[in-house]
Design a protein around this motif. Structure first.
Motif, PDB file in Angstrom:
ATOM      1  N   ASP A  15      13.861   6.688  -5.328  1.00 23.90           N
ATOM      2  CA  ASP A  15      12.463   6.279  -5.386  1.00 23.90           C
ATOM      3  C   ASP A  15      12.273   5.059  -4.491  1.00 23.90           C
ATOM      4  O   ASP A  15      13.128   4.178  -4.440  1.00 23.90           O
ATOM      5  CB  ASP A  15      12.060   5.906  -6.819  1.00 23.90           C
ATOM      6  CG  ASP A  15      12.054   7.104  -7.742  1.00 23.90           C
ATOM      7  OD1 ASP A  15      11.876   8.239  -7.260  1.00 23.90           O
ATOM      8  OD2 ASP A  15      12.231   6.909  -8.959  1.00 23.90           O
ATOM      9  N   PHE A  16      11.151   5.018  -3.802  1.00 26.34           N
ATOM     10  CA  PHE A  16      10.887   3.880  -2.919  1.00 26.34           C
ATOM     11  C   PHE A  16      10.416   2.688  -3.736  1.00 26.34           C
ATOM     12  O   PHE A  16       9.465   2.778  -4.502  1.00 26.34           O
ATOM     13  CB  PHE A  16       9.829   4.242  -1.886  1.00 26.34           C
ATOM     14  CG  PHE A  16       9.491   3.105  -0.960  1.00 26.34           C
ATOM     15  CD1 PHE A  16      10.434   2.630  -0.073  1.00 26.34           C
ATOM     16  CD2 PHE A  16       8.238   2.514  -0.989  1.00 26.34           C
ATOM     17  CE1 PHE A  16      10.140   1.579   0.779  1.00 26.34           C
ATOM     18  CE2 PHE A  16       7.930   1.465  -0.148  1.00 26.34           C
ATOM     19  CZ  PHE A  16       8.883   0.992   0.744  1.00 26.34           C
ATOM     20  N   GLN A  17      11.107   1.574  -3.572  1.00 32.09           N
ATOM     21  CA  GLN A  17      10.747   0.321  -4.231  1.00 32.09           C
ATOM     22  C   GLN A  17      10.641  -0.760  -3.156  1.00 32.09           C
ATOM     23  O   GLN A  17      11.662  -1.164  -2.580  1.00 32.09           O
ATOM     24  CB  GLN A  17      11.792  -0.053  -5.277  1.00 32.09           C
ATOM     25  CG  GLN A  17      11.942   0.983  -6.388  1.00 32.09           C
ATOM     26  CD  GLN A  17      12.964   0.576  -7.434  1.00 32.09           C
ATOM     27  OE1 GLN A  17      13.101  -0.602  -7.747  1.00 32.09           O
ATOM     28  NE2 GLN A  17      13.679   1.546  -7.966  1.00 32.09           N
ATOM     29  N   ARG A  40      -1.239   3.955   4.976  1.00 30.30           N
ATOM     30  CA  ARG A  40      -1.461   3.628   3.563  1.00 30.30           C
ATOM     31  C   ARG A  40      -1.181   4.812   2.642  1.00 30.30           C
ATOM     32  O   ARG A  40      -1.842   4.994   1.615  1.00 30.30           O
ATOM     33  CB  ARG A  40      -2.888   3.126   3.333  1.00 30.30           C
ATOM     34  CG  ARG A  40      -3.247   1.895   4.134  1.00 30.30           C
ATOM     35  CD  ARG A  40      -2.422   0.695   3.698  1.00 30.30           C
ATOM     36  NE  ARG A  40      -2.753  -0.496   4.459  1.00 30.30           N
ATOM     37  CZ  ARG A  40      -2.066  -1.630   4.410  1.00 30.30           C
ATOM     38  NH1 ARG A  40      -1.001  -1.703   3.642  1.00 30.30           N
ATOM     39  NH2 ARG A  40      -2.418  -2.666   5.129  1.00 30.30           N
ATOM     40  N   LEU A  41      -0.211   5.616   3.018  1.00 31.55           N
ATOM     41  CA  LEU A  41       0.201   6.727   2.167  1.00 31.55           C
ATOM     42  C   LEU A  41       1.388   6.290   1.315  1.00 31.55           C
ATOM     43  O   LEU A  41       2.271   5.581   1.793  1.00 31.55           O
ATOM     44  CB  LEU A  41       0.618   7.935   3.017  1.00 31.55           C
ATOM     45  CG  LEU A  41      -0.504   8.688   3.711  1.00 31.55           C
ATOM     46  CD1 LEU A  41       0.075   9.673   4.723  1.00 31.55           C
ATOM     47  CD2 LEU A  41      -1.363   9.428   2.697  1.00 31.55           C
ATOM     48  N   PRO A  42       1.430   6.704   0.059  1.00 33.48           N
ATOM     49  CA  PRO A  42       2.561   6.301  -0.782  1.00 33.48           C
ATOM     50  C   PRO A  42       3.871   6.933  -0.322  1.00 33.48           C
ATOM     51  O   PRO A  42       3.933   8.128  -0.047  1.00 33.48           O
ATOM     52  CB  PRO A  42       2.176   6.802  -2.178  1.00 33.48           C
ATOM     53  CG  PRO A  42       1.141   7.846  -1.958  1.00 33.48           C
ATOM     54  CD  PRO A  42       0.424   7.495  -0.692  1.00 33.48           C
ATOM     55  N   VAL A  43       4.901   6.111  -0.212  1.00 33.92           N
ATOM     56  CA  VAL A  43       6.241   6.605   0.065  1.00 33.92           C
ATOM     57  C   VAL A  43       6.883   6.926  -1.285  1.00 33.92           C
ATOM     58  O   VAL A  43       7.120   6.031  -2.089  1.00 33.92           O
ATOM     59  CB  VAL A  43       7.078   5.562   0.829  1.00 33.92           C
ATOM     60  CG1 VAL A  43       8.491   6.084   1.078  1.00 33.92           C
ATOM     61  CG2 VAL A  43       6.401   5.198   2.153  1.00 33.92           C
ATOM     62  N   GLY A  97       0.800  -1.226   0.000  1.00 31.29           N
ATOM     63  CA  GLY A  97       0.000   0.000   0.000  1.00 31.29           C
ATOM     64  C   GLY A  97       0.825   1.264   0.000  1.00 31.29           C
ATOM     65  O   GLY A  97       0.287   2.357  -0.178  1.00 31.29           O
ATOM     66  N   ALA A  98       2.155   1.135   0.202  1.00 35.19           N
ATOM     67  CA  ALA A  98       3.012   2.321   0.241  1.00 35.19           C
ATOM     68  C   ALA A  98       3.689   2.591  -1.091  1.00 35.19           C
ATOM     69  O   ALA A  98       4.447   3.546  -1.201  1.00 35.19           O
ATOM     70  CB  ALA A  98       4.077   2.159   1.328  1.00 35.19           C
ATOM     71  N   LYS A  99       3.419   1.765  -2.083  1.00 35.80           N
ATOM     72  CA  LYS A  99       4.046   1.975  -3.393  1.00 35.80           C
ATOM     73  C   LYS A  99       3.121   2.798  -4.258  1.00 35.80           C
ATOM     74  O   LYS A  99       2.012   2.407  -4.579  1.00 35.80           O
ATOM     75  CB  LYS A  99       4.329   0.630  -4.072  1.00 35.80           C
ATOM     76  CG  LYS A  99       4.978   0.771  -5.452  1.00 35.80           C
ATOM     77  CD  LYS A  99       6.376   1.335  -5.314  1.00 35.80           C
ATOM     78  CE  LYS A  99       7.096   1.381  -6.656  1.00 35.80           C
ATOM     79  NZ  LYS A  99       6.760   2.577  -7.423  1.00 35.80           N
ATOM     80  N   GLY A 100       3.560   3.985  -4.609  1.00 33.93           N
ATOM     81  CA  GLY A 100       2.789   4.838  -5.501  1.00 33.93           C
ATOM     82  C   GLY A 100       3.632   5.249  -6.687  1.00 33.93           C
ATOM     83  O   GLY A 100       4.764   4.790  -6.864  1.00 33.93           O
ATOM     84  N   ASP A 101       3.093   6.113  -7.521  1.00 31.95           N
ATOM     85  CA  ASP A 101       3.859   6.627  -8.649  1.00 31.95           C
ATOM     86  C   ASP A 101       5.047   7.443  -8.149  1.00 31.95           C
ATOM     87  O   ASP A 101       4.991   8.066  -7.083  1.00 31.95           O
ATOM     88  CB  ASP A 101       2.978   7.520  -9.525  1.00 31.95           C
ATOM     89  CG  ASP A 101       1.910   6.734 -10.265  1.00 31.95           C
ATOM     90  OD1 ASP A 101       2.125   5.536 -10.504  1.00 31.95           O
ATOM     91  OD2 ASP A 101       0.854   7.319 -10.584  1.00 31.95           O
ATOM     92  N   SER A 102       6.109   7.466  -8.913  1.00 32.59           N
ATOM     93  CA  SER A 102       7.242   8.333  -8.588  1.00 32.59           C
ATOM     94  C   SER A 102       6.848   9.782  -8.859  1.00 32.59           C
ATOM     95  O   SER A 102       5.902  10.059  -9.610  1.00 32.59           O
ATOM     96  CB  SER A 102       8.459   7.968  -9.437  1.00 32.59           C
ATOM     97  OG  SER A 102       8.225   8.322 -10.798  1.00 32.59           O
TER      98      SER A 102
END
Length: 309
Positions: A293-295, A276-279, A88-93
């Protein structure tokens, strides 16, 4: 040094806490004392009690009736649980958001004092410039003359334009002028630095809300990203900050700095589990290349101690 090597080196302190107990658990038949030690290691790395409990439930099932050789399943169960939590923490860069989003794309950076907002914004500007995008820096931290000067030094070093007012000016007015300048100069992205503020001070949080209102009235949809910068060395206090800022100003993304200086890097997992916020970004060193970038997969591999080419 490659990006995974930077990440792995940056997480050395956290990994040593987790892996020390994990290796002992893998090296012999699991007994209650070893399992308890491993659970304590997970909590001390600030993964959070909820995540640690979830991991331990899976591990106890995996280890039930096993011998020492079968206990190698522990690492895979650990990785699976961490990845499921981080999903849930993976969002767009940020680059993808900017390229796909409206122009100019407005990023408002928020956080408490000393977390590295100004430096993080400068590193973002450097990355974007290197990819052919045109950033504009806005010095809306008007409480500290040093903050304005610091951002101006970065702008000069990077060859990036900056909008600034005098010390003590209204931050919302600076943000407004920065947006106007970005639109007239055809900038791709506006990076707005704000004053550090305690998340418990309602008057300062109200000022952030005002900046957001002013931007939105002038440019519907702005700010497009409210980037909360957190200091990973603060552990659970960083999670408290994230809760308060999210409630006050609708945070849309996170940047965690100073992961290389702490054994509490598991806080990334705790924040992902609860909010659940994107890192968007993690900082694992001082160099610009250390803002990554977070992966989730790479983060878990570096945390557990796997290797990549």
């Amino acid at each position: 040094m490659g990006w995974f090597q930077r990440l792995s080196e940056g997480l050395t302190k956290t990994r040593s806490v987790v892996r020390g107990s994990l290796d002992r658990l893998l090296g012999r038949s699991a007994d209650p004392a070893l399992i308890e030690e491993f659970e304590a290691a997970l909590i001390s790395s600030d993964l959070g009690v909820r995540v640690a409990d979830r991991i331990m439930d899976r591990l106890k099932s995996a280890l039930e009736g096993s011998d020492a050789s079968q206990s190698l399943r522990v690492r895979e169960e650990l990785k699976k649980t961490l990845l499921a939590t981080l999903h849930g923490a993976k969002g767009d860069s940020l680059e993808d958001l900017i390229v796909k989003g409206p122009k100019p794309y407005v990023i408002l950076a928020v956080g408490v004092n000393g977390v590295g907002k100004t430096t993080t914004l400068a590193k973002i500007a450097q990355r974007l410039s290197g990819k052919g995008l045109v950033p504009l820096l806005v010095a809306a931290d008007t409480f500290r003359a040093a903050a304005i000067d610091q951002l101006e030094v970065w702008a000069g070093r990077l060859g990036v334009e900056i909008v600034r007012h005098r010390h003590g000016a209204d931050p919302a007015a600076v943000a407004f002028d920065g947006l106007a300048a970005a639109r007239s100069r055809k900038a791709d992205v506006v990076l707005i630095d704000t004053a550090g503020r305690l998340h418990t001070k309602s008057n300062l949080m109200d000022e952030l809300k005002k900046i957001g209102r002013v931007l939105g009235q002038e440019y519907p949809g702005a700010p497009h990203e409210v980037l909360l910068v957190l200091d990973a060395t603060l552990g659970q206090n960083a999670l408290s900050q994230a809760r308060e800022f999210h409630q006050a100003v609708r945070v849309t993304g996170l940047a965690l700095t100073k992961l290389d200086g702490t054994a509490r890097g598991g806080i990334v997992v705790a924040i992902a589990d609860e909010l659940r916020l994107p890192v968007r970004l993690i900082g694992v060193g001082e160099a610009s290349e250390d803002l990554q970038d977070f992966q989730p997969e790479a983060f878990v591999d570096a945390l557990v101690g796997e290797t990549q080419a």
